[in-house]
Design a protein around this motif. Structure first.
Motif, PDB file in Angstrom:
ATOM      1  N   PHE A   1       0.868  -1.257   0.004  1.00 53.00           N
ATOM      2  CA  PHE A   1       0.030  -0.052  -0.068  1.00 53.00           C
ATOM      3  C   PHE A   1       0.943   1.224  -0.035  1.00 53.00           C
TER       4      PHE A   1
ATOM      5  N   PHE B   1       0.565   0.712  -4.395  1.00 48.27           N
ATOM      6  CA  PHE B   1      -0.969   1.311  -4.599  1.00 48.27           C
ATOM      7  C   PHE B   1      -0.924   2.641  -5.226  1.00 48.27           C
ATOM      8  N   ASP B   2      -1.662   2.622  -6.492  1.00 46.99           N
ATOM      9  CA  ASP B   2      -1.675   4.071  -6.976  1.00 46.99           C
ATOM     10  C   ASP B   2      -3.071   4.674  -6.723  1.00 46.99           C
ATOM     11  N   THR B   3      -2.738   6.070  -6.397  1.00 47.50           N
ATOM     12  CA  THR B   3      -3.895   6.857  -5.923  1.00 47.50           C
ATOM     13  C   THR B   3      -4.161   7.915  -6.967  1.00 47.50           C
TER      14      THR B   3
ATOM     15  N   HIS C   1      -5.081  13.151  -7.559  1.00 44.08           N
ATOM     16  CA  HIS C   1      -5.253  12.076  -6.870  1.00 44.08           C
ATOM     17  C   HIS C   1      -6.620  12.104  -6.325  1.00 44.08           C
TER      18      HIS C   1
ATOM     19  N   GLU D   1      -7.951   4.570   1.074  1.00 41.07           N
ATOM     20  CA  GLU D   1      -7.580   3.181   0.966  1.00 41.07           C
ATOM     21  C   GLU D   1      -6.156   2.871   1.232  1.00 41.07           C
ATOM     22  N   ARG D   2      -5.277   3.695   0.848  1.00 47.24           N
ATOM     23  CA  ARG D   2      -4.102   3.517   0.843  1.00 47.24           C
ATOM     24  C   ARG D   2      -3.386   3.735   2.313  1.00 47.24           C
ATOM     25  N   GLN D   3      -3.744   4.753   2.832  1.00 47.65           N
ATOM     26  CA  GLN D   3      -3.813   4.790   4.358  1.00 47.65           C
ATOM     27  C   GLN D   3      -4.074   3.793   5.265  1.00 47.65           C
TER      28      GLN D   3
ATOM     29  N   CYS E   1      -2.145   0.760   4.771  1.00 47.84           N
ATOM     30  CA  CYS E   1      -0.656   0.939   5.322  1.00 47.84           C
ATOM     31  C   CYS E   1      -0.675   0.717   6.949  1.00 47.84           C
TER      32      CYS E   1
END
Length: 69
Positions: free
Chosen positions: A19, A23-25, A36, A43-45, A48
């Protein structure tokens, strides 16, 4: 055996690493630009954080399994 703790640490590090690094935001924006996406950033946060929590649980399991031996 410390294998469950080691496995949890490895999985947690892999999830957090995915992530964080892969993981691409970004999404295609207006006129071909990229911007972004707030939902993907959340979702990325969360990914992680989840990976770090799994790794910490793995450390706890590892320490607990070593105390009983």
């Amino acid at each position: 055996m410390p294998w469950p703790g080691i496995l949890l640490i490895c999985v947690g590090v892999l999830v957090a690493g995915f992530f964080f690094a892969v993981f691409d935001t970004t999404v295609a924006g207006i006129a071909g630009g990229r911007m972004h996406n707030i939902g993907l950033m959340q979702e990325r946060q969360l990914g992680c954080i989840a990976g770090m929590v799994i790794a910490v649980v793995g450390v706890i399991v590892l320490v607990a399994s070593n105390r009983h031996h």
